[in-house]
Enzyme design. Structure first.
Site: not given
Length: 256
Positions: A15-17, A36, A59-60, A152, A156
Site C-alpha cells: 500500500r501507500g508509497i 510485505d 517480516d523485515v 521515529y 530515520k
C-alpha cells in the site's frame, strides 16, 4: 522504458508509497516483487498491477526470512537489480515517555530491517556482478528532531547515515545507494498519526492533520504520485553518477 527487464524488490509495498513505486517501476518495464508482512493485501496489489508483479510475505525484523526471500527472488528472477527499503512504522512519545518495547519495535523495523536487507541484496548484486540500485526511505523527520516523535526521528536520521556508509562501501561494486526523505504524505497511516497527536496535544480528530497540511509551503500533503518519479530516476541508469544522497520531497518544508 527506463527499467526494462530490471528486477525490483520493494519492502512494505502492499500500500501507500511502496505500492506507488511498484506501479511506477512496472510501468517502466521492471519485474516487481511486492514484499510485505500483509501477504493478503500484497497479493491483491500485485494482481492489480498484473504479470509484472509478484507478492511475497516478508517480516523485515526476521533475519532468516530476509535471507530466504532474497535467495528465492535471486533464484527465480536471476538476480536483483533494485532494492527499495520502504517498510517502516511510526511511533509517538517524548523522550521521557518512550518504552523499551517501542524502542525495539521502531528500530527493528525502521533500521535493522533496512540494514540487513541491504546486506543480503548487495551480496546478491555483487555475486551477479552487474551493479544495482538501492533506495532507502528516510523522512523529513530524519532531518530534525521533533519533541513528540523521538524514536521515529532517530530511526530515520540513522537511515540517512546508513545510506551514506553503505554507498561508500558498495560503490566499488557498481552499486548506487541513495535515499528519499518525504515530508508529510497522505494515506491510511495518517489516521494513526492524527490520533497520536490528539492524545499528546489534546486536539480534536483531524485538527492536527489540517494544521500540518496548512504549514507545508506548497499548501498540501504529498501523495505517492509526488514521490514515484524520483524513485524511478534513482532506480534507473539516469542516476549512475549520484551516490550517498538523500533527496527531500516535502513541499518545501526542508530547504537545502
Amino acid at each position: 522504458m527506463r527499467l526494462n527487464n530490471k528486477v525490483a524488490l520493494i519492502t512494505g509495498a502492499a500500500r501507500g508509497i511502496g505500492l506507488g513505486f511498484a506501479q511506477a517501476f512496472a510501468a517502466e518495464g521492471a519485474k516487481v516483487i511486492i514484499a510485505d508482512i500483509d501477504i493478503a493485501r500484497a497479493t491483491t496489489s500485485a494482481a492489480a498491477i498484473g504479470p509484472a508483479a509478484k507478492a511475497v510475505k516478508l517480516d523485515v525484523t526476521d533475519l532468516a526470512q530476509i535471507d530466504a526471500v532474497v535467495k528465492a527472488v535471486d533464484e527465480e528472477f536471476g538476480g536483483i537489480d533494485i532494492l527499495v527499503n520502504n517498510a517502516a512504522i511510526f511511533d509517538m512519545a517524548p523522550i521521557n515517555g518512550i518504552t523499551e518495547e517501542s524502542y525495539e519495535r521502531v528500530f527493528d523495523i525502521n533500521l535493522k530491517g533496512p540494514m540487513f536487507m541491504m546486506k543480503a541484496v548487495s551480496n546478491v548484486m555483487i555475486a551477479r556482478a552487474r551493479g544495482g540500485k538501492i533506495i532507502n526511505m528516510a523522512s523529513q523527520a530524519g532531518r530534525r528532531g521533533e519533541a513528540l516523535v523521538t524514536l521515529y526521528c532517530a530511526s530515520k536520521a540513522a537511515i540517512i547515515s546508513a545510506t551514506q556508509s553503505a554507498a561508500l562501501a558498495l560503490v566499488k561494486h557498481g552499486i548506487n545507494v541513495n535515499a528519499i526523505a518525504p515530508g508529510v504524505v497522505d494515506g491510511e497511516h495518517w489516521e494513526v498519526v492524527d490520533a497520536h497527536f490528539a492524545k499528546w496535544e489534546g486536539l480534536k480528530p483531524g485538527e492536527k492533520k489540517a494544521a500540518v497540511a496548512k504549514s507545508v509551503p506548497i499548501g498540501r500533503f504529498a501523495t505517492p504520485d509526488d514521490i514515484k518519479g524520483l524513485a524511478v530516476f534513482l532506480a534507473s541508469a539516469d542516476s549512475d553518477y549520484i551516490l550517498a544522497q538523500t533527496y527531500n520531497v516535502d513541499g518545501g518544508n526542508w530547504m537545502s
